[in-house]
Design a protein around this motif. Sequence first.
Motif, PDB file in Angstrom:
ATOM      1  N   TYR A  95      37.526  35.108  41.865  1.00 40.62           N
ATOM      2  CA  TYR A  95      37.327  34.021  40.902  1.00 40.62           C
ATOM      3  C   TYR A  95      35.855  33.798  40.566  1.00 40.62           C
ATOM      4  O   TYR A  95      35.552  33.036  39.672  1.00 40.62           O
ATOM      5  CB  TYR A  95      37.916  32.715  41.443  1.00 40.62           C
ATOM      6  CG  TYR A  95      39.424  32.625  41.427  1.00 40.62           C
ATOM      7  CD1 TYR A  95      40.206  33.729  41.135  1.00 40.62           C
ATOM      8  CD2 TYR A  95      40.073  31.422  41.694  1.00 40.62           C
ATOM      9  CE1 TYR A  95      41.586  33.648  41.128  1.00 40.62           C
ATOM     10  CE2 TYR A  95      41.453  31.325  41.681  1.00 40.62           C
ATOM     11  CZ  TYR A  95      42.202  32.447  41.405  1.00 40.62           C
ATOM     12  OH  TYR A  95      43.570  32.340  41.398  1.00 40.62           O
ATOM     13  N   GLY A 149      43.872  32.801  37.590  1.00 42.92           N
ATOM     14  CA  GLY A 149      42.487  32.396  37.806  1.00 42.92           C
ATOM     15  C   GLY A 149      42.309  30.893  37.702  1.00 42.92           C
ATOM     16  O   GLY A 149      43.264  30.156  37.435  1.00 42.92           O
ATOM     17  N   ILE A 209      38.752  32.089  34.457  1.00 48.04           N
ATOM     18  CA  ILE A 209      39.908  32.428  33.623  1.00 48.04           C
ATOM     19  C   ILE A 209      39.549  32.579  32.149  1.00 48.04           C
ATOM     20  O   ILE A 209      40.180  33.346  31.426  1.00 48.04           O
ATOM     21  CB  ILE A 209      41.047  31.395  33.817  1.00 48.04           C
ATOM     22  CG1 ILE A 209      42.388  31.956  33.302  1.00 48.04           C
ATOM     23  CG2 ILE A 209      40.723  30.079  33.118  1.00 48.04           C
ATOM     24  CD1 ILE A 209      42.899  33.153  34.058  1.00 48.04           C
ATOM     25  N   ASP A 236      50.160  31.181  28.241  1.00 46.51           N
ATOM     26  CA  ASP A 236      49.385  30.843  29.425  1.00 46.51           C
ATOM     27  C   ASP A 236      50.237  29.883  30.236  1.00 46.51           C
ATOM     28  O   ASP A 236      50.939  29.034  29.694  1.00 46.51           O
ATOM     29  CB  ASP A 236      47.994  30.271  29.107  1.00 46.51           C
ATOM     30  CG  ASP A 236      48.039  29.004  28.291  1.00 46.51           C
ATOM     31  OD1 ASP A 236      49.039  28.775  27.575  1.00 46.51           O
ATOM     32  OD2 ASP A 236      47.071  28.224  28.338  1.00 46.51           O
ATOM     33  N   GLU A 286      46.039  25.980  38.762  1.00 42.68           N
ATOM     34  CA  GLU A 286      45.416  27.237  38.367  1.00 42.68           C
ATOM     35  C   GLU A 286      46.149  27.738  37.139  1.00 42.68           C
ATOM     36  O   GLU A 286      47.237  27.271  36.819  1.00 42.68           O
ATOM     37  CB  GLU A 286      45.467  28.248  39.522  1.00 42.68           C
ATOM     38  CG  GLU A 286      44.620  27.809  40.704  1.00 42.68           C
ATOM     39  CD  GLU A 286      44.483  28.868  41.793  1.00 42.68           C
ATOM     40  OE1 GLU A 286      44.626  30.061  41.500  1.00 42.68           O
ATOM     41  OE2 GLU A 286      44.238  28.481  42.943  1.00 42.68           O
ATOM     42  N   THR A 287      45.504  28.681  36.450  1.00 45.81           N
ATOM     43  CA  THR A 287      46.062  29.157  35.181  1.00 45.81           C
ATOM     44  C   THR A 287      46.444  30.623  35.302  1.00 45.81           C
ATOM     45  O   THR A 287      45.716  31.408  35.908  1.00 45.81           O
ATOM     46  CB  THR A 287      45.014  28.988  34.062  1.00 45.81           C
ATOM     47  OG1 THR A 287      44.668  27.609  33.975  1.00 45.81           O
ATOM     48  CG2 THR A 287      45.557  29.460  32.721  1.00 45.81           C
TER      49      THR A 287
END
Lengths: 376, 376
Positions: free
Chosen positions: B52, B109, B114, B131, B153-154
């Motif tokens: 990350y 991420g 991200i 997403d 988180e995505t």
Amino acid sequence: MGVIEKIRPATVKTAAPQADLPLNQILKMDCIEAMRSLPDACIDMVFADPPYNLQLGGDLLRPDNSKVDAVDDDWDKFDTFATYDAFTRAWLAEARRILKPNGSLWVIGSYHNIFRVGTAVQDAGYWILNDIVWRKSNPMPNFKGTRFTNAHETLIWASKSEKSKYTFNYRAMKTLNDELQMRSDWLIPICGGQERLKRNGTKAHPTQKPEALLYRILLACTKPGDVVLDPFFGTGTTGAVARRLGRDWIGCEREDVYCEVAEERIAAALPLDESALKTMQSPKSAPKVAFGQLVEAGYLTPGAKLFDRKRQFEAVVRADGSIACGAVDGSIHKVGSTIQNAPSCNGWTYWHFAASDGAMKPIDDLRQTYLLATEP
Amino acid sequence: MGVIEKIRPATVKTAAPQADLPLNQILKMDCIEAMRSLPDACIDMVFADPPYNLQLGGDLLRPDNSKVDAVDDDWDKFDTFATYDAFTRAWLAEARRILKPNGSLWVIGSYHNIFRVGTAVQDAGYWILNDIVWRKSNPMPNFKGTRFTNAHETLIWASKSEKSKYTFNYRAMKTLNDELQMRSDWLIPICGGQERLKRNGTKAHPTQKPEALLYRILLACTKPGDVVLDPFFGTGTTGAVARRLGRDWIGCEREDVYCEVAEERIAAALPLDESALKTMQSPKSAPKVAFGQLVEAGYLTPGAKLFDRKRQFEAVVRADGSIACGAVDGSIHKVGSTIQNAPSCNGWTYWHFAASDGAMKPIDDLRQTYLLATEP
DNA sequence: AACATTGGTGAATCACTAT
DNA sequence: GATAGTGATTCACCAATGT
């Protein structure tokens, strides 16, 4: 009795040199041009809802006017992305210039554009503080059943730089969320019903944002009297909420129709009065009390004994407001951290005294009592 | 009865030329090198949990002075954004090469990386389909009260190209979600308890992902017999879930320790335990409403007055959802208990508002109305 | 055996002022 | 600019221990 009662009213802001700013007006031109007309470091927050789609339709700046043959899909796509990126970087740079050093930026987008926007935000030197997910309680379904229901949009909150002392009304957010920290995922309905502005029977703007969203953003990250600029003003949700919350605003919008609708709407939005605007404050805005003052005032007598919660340690209060625990002496904080071998310690909550009924109470209670008694 | 039973048997695949693929093995090398050893267009899905690039500062202490165990591994360190971008673009390009034309990519991420990953995904020619927000039911709080709790988180889901006929098991997702379309926001607990792999008493990997997350992804976007490649295999969550769901997997991982742990784990191939199944089957959260939401949503305006049933007390609603009754302020519950000198009070039933017809109604009625209007 | 209490921990870009 | 001092700050879940 809590700490709240002791909070002083908001300190009056020093007369801001903002008399020449076009406050509470719509600048009817392109946002980059509009921002260029403003001085450096004059804005507290920028809220931006930029165009999402990449079908630019001649709207946006094209660095060079070259026309690309749309033969190769990938190349065409790259050109489209590059054009969008150039536009994004241009308005983000202007926005950053007009932001005060401690100002912050909010941008909203969907997966079509938010990754490009976020990258540009970081590259421009902003410092991302959170990404926020607006979860729509009533999103449009995916009719074809080919993907997951697209039920959210993403917001980025960033300060002008890594070192910025940005505004975050932590206590107000915690209050708003039933005494739990406000999380990064927000459940808010999409804009519809009475709130949705109509023009000739159809919706006035395709992507009108709910006022609840702006309400939470402005309440969290601005103070009353702050100036909020919205480069993509549309029908003026930002202006309407800013006015209600006692913030000043500046909007940029090129479309005459949107400007008209926004002006009517904002005129109808009534500002809240001062008592309603007040929010819960953090104890740190309360006046400081030194431990020595409690001793001076007789709330604790020199020689009195203090204990930690488990009564493992015992300390003696001395006349100058220091305490001694065995060979260790100093302030309530220093002694607390030393005997625990901890990097720091809040002496106010660590040390306890024996109340008249024999119960052990933290000395912070005495501070509260003292504050109540001495507050004008 | 789980969801598995509802999955249709694999459609007969055209004789797959995969006999030479290193199926169900860990390639113990750098992921780019590992992917280079594979032929073009041989993989159905790539799931990637890349570093990350957190860029953490100094130590972070909890309120009790204990230290937060930060991610400080070398594999998460990059000098600059440019370095990180180059790394990202390199592995995304290799991943795209080995993907079948109808294959798809998942990447996870946080806001640290991200946006850069998403931009690179688009630039590489992938086509973003959704997403997805992984909402953590039990995130770490923001200890210092300086930001919103980072509670999600995505993930990005993308096909190899715009024209891909990607796999999406719409029916399985709808079944998993109580006959409602699966949305883009997923509520799943972080990985802990028995599921969290330990090595010498401490966590084996700092960022182990919950199996429930991979379960939903593989169930949604692969078919039995598909090949899933994970370039950042870590302790093998992807492999474990793939095996349970009858998918083949390939992992890339450089660290010997992670490889050992992953191999043991996958060999054990534990069936899903009951609690994991439950989290996956009932993703809806309890419909809890904070009083502040009613204010944000305009059901009550700041400045509105509330009364107890006998109209002995009157309180004013403030912008952040706190209320003030004389010198007492705070939440609806706290103010109610304080003015009654009671240990507790249910503010929802204690406080009333004047409805449009003049009748006094408990604010709980507003909560019900709000719930009806916003229930997802 | 059942329940209550205590302690630990999770991908975290986590303080501010005075000297 | 660096250092030292003050003091503000946490939610959900799990495991272990205590009653």
